[in-house]
Design an enzyme around this catalytic site. Structure first.
Site, short mmCIF file in Angstrom:
data_model
loop_
_atom_site.label_atom_id
_atom_site.label_comp_id
_atom_site.label_asym_id
_atom_site.label_seq_id
_atom_site.Cartn_x
_atom_site.Cartn_y
_atom_site.Cartn_z
N HIS A 267 0.87 -1.19 0.00
CA HIS A 267 0.00 0.00 0.00
C HIS A 267 0.90 1.23 0.00
CE1 HIS A 267 -3.47 2.40 0.68
NE2 HIS A 267 -3.80 2.06 1.90
N HIS A 306 -2.53 -2.29 -9.72
CA HIS A 306 -3.50 -1.71 -8.80
C HIS A 306 -4.75 -2.57 -8.79
CE1 HIS A 306 -5.97 1.28 -6.76
NE2 HIS A 306 -4.84 1.81 -6.38
N ASP A 362 2.74 5.40 -6.75
CA ASP A 362 3.99 5.29 -6.01
C ASP A 362 5.22 5.16 -6.89
OD1 ASP A 362 2.99 5.38 -3.36
OD2 ASP A 362 2.15 3.39 -3.65
N1 CMC Z 1 4.61 -6.85 -10.47
C1 CMC Z 1 4.49 -8.04 -11.09
N2 CMC Z 1 3.32 -8.73 -11.19
C2 CMC Z 1 2.25 -8.17 -10.61
C3 CMC Z 1 2.30 -6.92 -9.94
C4 CMC Z 1 3.53 -6.26 -9.88
N3 CMC Z 1 3.67 -5.09 -9.27
N4 CMC Z 1 1.08 -6.61 -9.46
C5 CMC Z 1 0.29 -7.65 -9.82
N5 CMC Z 1 0.99 -8.57 -10.51
C6 CMC Z 1 0.48 -9.81 -11.12
C7 CMC Z 1 0.19 -10.84 -10.03
O1 CMC Z 1 1.31 -11.64 -9.76
C8 CMC Z 1 -0.95 -11.60 -10.65
O2 CMC Z 1 -0.41 -12.45 -11.64
P1 CMC Z 1 -1.05 -13.93 -11.89
O3 CMC Z 1 -2.43 -13.66 -12.42
O4 CMC Z 1 -0.13 -14.59 -12.85
O5 CMC Z 1 -1.06 -14.60 -10.54
C9 CMC Z 1 -1.75 -10.53 -11.40
O6 CMC Z 1 -0.78 -9.51 -11.71
C10 CMC Z 1 -2.88 -9.94 -10.59
O7 CMC Z 1 -2.34 -9.38 -9.41
P2 CMC Z 1 -2.98 -9.47 -7.97
O8 CMC Z 1 -1.87 -9.61 -6.96
O9 CMC Z 1 -4.07 -10.49 -7.96
O10 CMC Z 1 -3.62 -8.03 -7.86
P3 CMC Z 1 -4.18 -7.35 -6.55
O11 CMC Z 1 -5.31 -6.50 -6.98
O12 CMC Z 1 -4.42 -8.33 -5.47
O13 CMC Z 1 -2.93 -6.45 -6.07
C11 CMC Z 1 -1.45 -4.65 -5.76
C12 CMC Z 1 -2.82 -5.09 -6.28
C13 CMC Z 1 -1.34 -3.14 -5.84
C14 CMC Z 1 -1.31 -5.07 -4.28
C15 CMC Z 1 -0.35 -5.34 -6.61
O14 CMC Z 1 -0.46 -4.91 -7.96
C16 CMC Z 1 1.06 -5.07 -6.09
O15 CMC Z 1 1.51 -5.76 -5.18
N6 CMC Z 1 1.77 -4.04 -6.65
C17 CMC Z 1 3.09 -3.68 -6.14
C18 CMC Z 1 2.96 -2.86 -4.88
C19 CMC Z 1 2.46 -1.45 -5.18
O16 CMC Z 1 2.96 -0.78 -6.06
N7 CMC Z 1 1.50 -0.99 -4.36
C20 CMC Z 1 0.97 0.36 -4.46
C21 CMC Z 1 -0.46 0.40 -4.88
S1 CMC Z 1 -0.99 2.06 -5.37
C22 CMC Z 1 -0.91 2.99 -3.93
C23 CMC Z 1 -1.94 2.61 -2.94
O17 CMC Z 1 -3.10 2.98 -3.12
O18 CMC Z 1 -1.57 1.99 -1.96
#
Ligand code: CMC
Length: 428
Positions: A267, A306, A362
């Site tokens: 986050h 996201h 971010d």
């Molecule tokens: N790098 C590589 N792969 C990713 C990433 C990433 N940053 N984010 C998602 N994926 C992949 C994930 O592995 C999954 O792949 P598969 O379908 O093969 O298993 C697919 O994309 C869907 O991802 P998810 O984890 O199910 O998505 P989510 O909605 O649960 O997670 C998130 C959203 C923001 C937690 C995630 O994208 C992430 O961890 N990003 C990196 C951390 C980050 O930048 N966070 C800041 C968010 S914006 C500021 C805020 O509001 O906090």
């Protein structure tokens, strides 16, 4: 077109007609679906609340597919161009943009509450020199509840306004002191003649000069960053704020929980993680290697992806433009080239395209903050200052919503069924 959903329960053959409102059905309407009189009734199962609305809100709207973000109906791009942080805060909290008289009163009110109680400062001095500033920040916000016991009067409108002003005014002072503490520097009191962000820069960076003059470009850039971070509807930390607030605890305690949720690297801690990742990459030549390790599932590309945005985060677009103005007065951040190359490669790679992963807020903010003189550990704190506004607006909306009750989800229990206690000597 009838706005209902017809459900047939194949266990019993019975049919149910359930109303649809705002594109949703009420989970409680499923409770009537039972196999017999003793059955609890049907529940929904939604880990991480991926498809569950837990409130009705009028504050912030996101269209994740089109990359649109609206505060009270106003596009984020227009606010970033024309508004300032305290005006945007007024908008988020009250629902409307202020008149000149309302805005002046609001700004004066916030300005007059920025001092910290001497005991708050002493409390902060107790932290070790290398304590993470976000840990200092959230603990100190929690400690404020002991200084303002009147905050427990949460259904008193005047009390809520007082705590709102105190929180918005004091979070920059707490953040600045956490920063100075980590640098071994003395606390600088607020300067009421400066703007909200101008004074924040003063409390952070003033040294021996009699009067601190913030650089207008950096002051405005910080103001824009604060506007962009002020609210983002039902994210993890806002959900924490609403959930804790639903038990009627005071806003300082609830906000501590929200800040703790923000701290995590998935986050608000992501901007810190982005900088760590960029320094680890080191040079542009290493970018393909990191992309390869991301694609093989070894790591995540921090600052990408996201839950809601499935296109370019509109805040990231504005931040990228803001970076240009900041780098025109600071040195260009050498890590910018690495970030640009990462973005360039990722946006044309199938892995990222298929998963609709774009830079989020971010990805570039840390580069600006670093160029302005902040160490990465301060980045989540810089996120928490403006988000305080969103947390309070959402907390108050929850309190005044007559449909809301203490937050208390259900579970699907799949553990052991009832069994008798086994004496220690009889255990294998
Ligand atoms: N790098 C590589 N792969 C990713 C990433 C990433 N940053 N984010 C998602 N994926 C992949 C994930 O592995 C999954 O792949 P598969 O379908 O093969 O298993 C697919 O994309 C869907 O991802 P998810 O984890 O199910 O998505 P989510 O909605 O649960 O997670 C998130 C959203 C923001 C937690 C995630 O994208 C992430 O961890 N990003 C990196 C951390 C980050 O930048 N966070 C800041 C968010 S914006 C500021 C805020 O509001 O906090």
């Amino acid at each position: 077109m009838p706005k209902t959903l017809t459900i047939t329960d194949n266990r019993t053959g019975k049919q149910y007609e359930i109303p649809i409102e705002h594109g949703a059905i009420r989970a409680m309407d499923l409770r009537q679906i039972k196999t017999d009189a003793d059955d609890f009734g049907l529940k929904t199962y939604d880990p991480a609340l991926m498809n569950t609305a837990n409130c009705v809100s009028r504050i912030t709207d996101i269209d994740g597919d089109r990359g649109v973000l609206l505060y009270r109906g106003y596009p984020i791009e227009q606010l970033a161009e024309n508004s300032d942080f305290l005006e945007t805060a007024y908008l988020l909290l009250s629902g409307e943009l202020p008149t000149t008289a309302q805005l002046n009163k609001w700004k004066t009110n916030v300005t007059l509450h920025s001092m910290l109680h001497e005991n708050v400062k002493k409390f902060m001095e107790g932290f070790r020199y290398d304590a993470h500033p976000m840990g200092i920040f959230l603990s100190t916000v929690g400690a404020l509840s002991t200084f303002y016991p009147d905050a427990k009067d949460i259904f008193n409108e005047q009390s809520r306004l007082t705590q709102t002003v105190r929180l918005i005014a004091k979070v920059p002072s707490i953040a600045a002191y956490a920063f100075r503490h980590s640098q071994g520097l003395p606390y600088i009191p607020p300067d009421n003649e400066l703007s909200f962000t101008g004074n924040f820069l003063n409390m952070l960076f003033r040294m021996a000069e009699l009067k601190y003059q913030p650089n207008p470009v950096l002051e405005r850039a910080l103001d824009v960053l604060f506007i962009l971070h002020a609210d983002h509807e039902q994210n993890c930390s806002t959900t924490a704020m609403r959930t804790i607030g639903s038990s009627h605890s005071d806003p300082y305690s609830a906000l501590t929980g929200a800040a703790a949720a923000l701290y995590g690297p998935l986050h608000g801690g992501a901007n810190e993680a982005v900088l760590k990742m960029l320094s680890e990459i080191g040079t542009v030549d290493n970018v393909p290697k990191i992309i390869k390790s991301v694609k093989s599932g070894e790591r995540k590309l921090m600052g990408f992806g996201h839950r809601v945005y499935k296109s370019y985060d509109p805040r990231a677009k504005i931040i990228k433009q803001t970076a240009d103005s900041v780098f025109s007065v600071t040195k260009q951040n050498p890590r910018l080239d690495i970030a640009l190359e990462l973005e360039r490669i990722a946006l044309q790679d199938d892995y990222f395209i298929k998963r609709r992963l774009y830079p989020n807020v971010d990805f570039y903010s840390g580069l600006i903050y670093e160029a302005m003189g902040f160490q990465p550990a301060m980045f989540p704190v810089l996120f928490a200052i403006p988000r305080t506004v969103g947390w309070i607006a959402q907390w108050e909306e929850m309190l005044l919503d007559t449909e809301q009750k203490i937050s208390r989800p259900r579970q699907l229990y799949v553990g052991a069924t009832q069994r008798d206690y086994v004496k220690r000597e009889n255990r294998s």
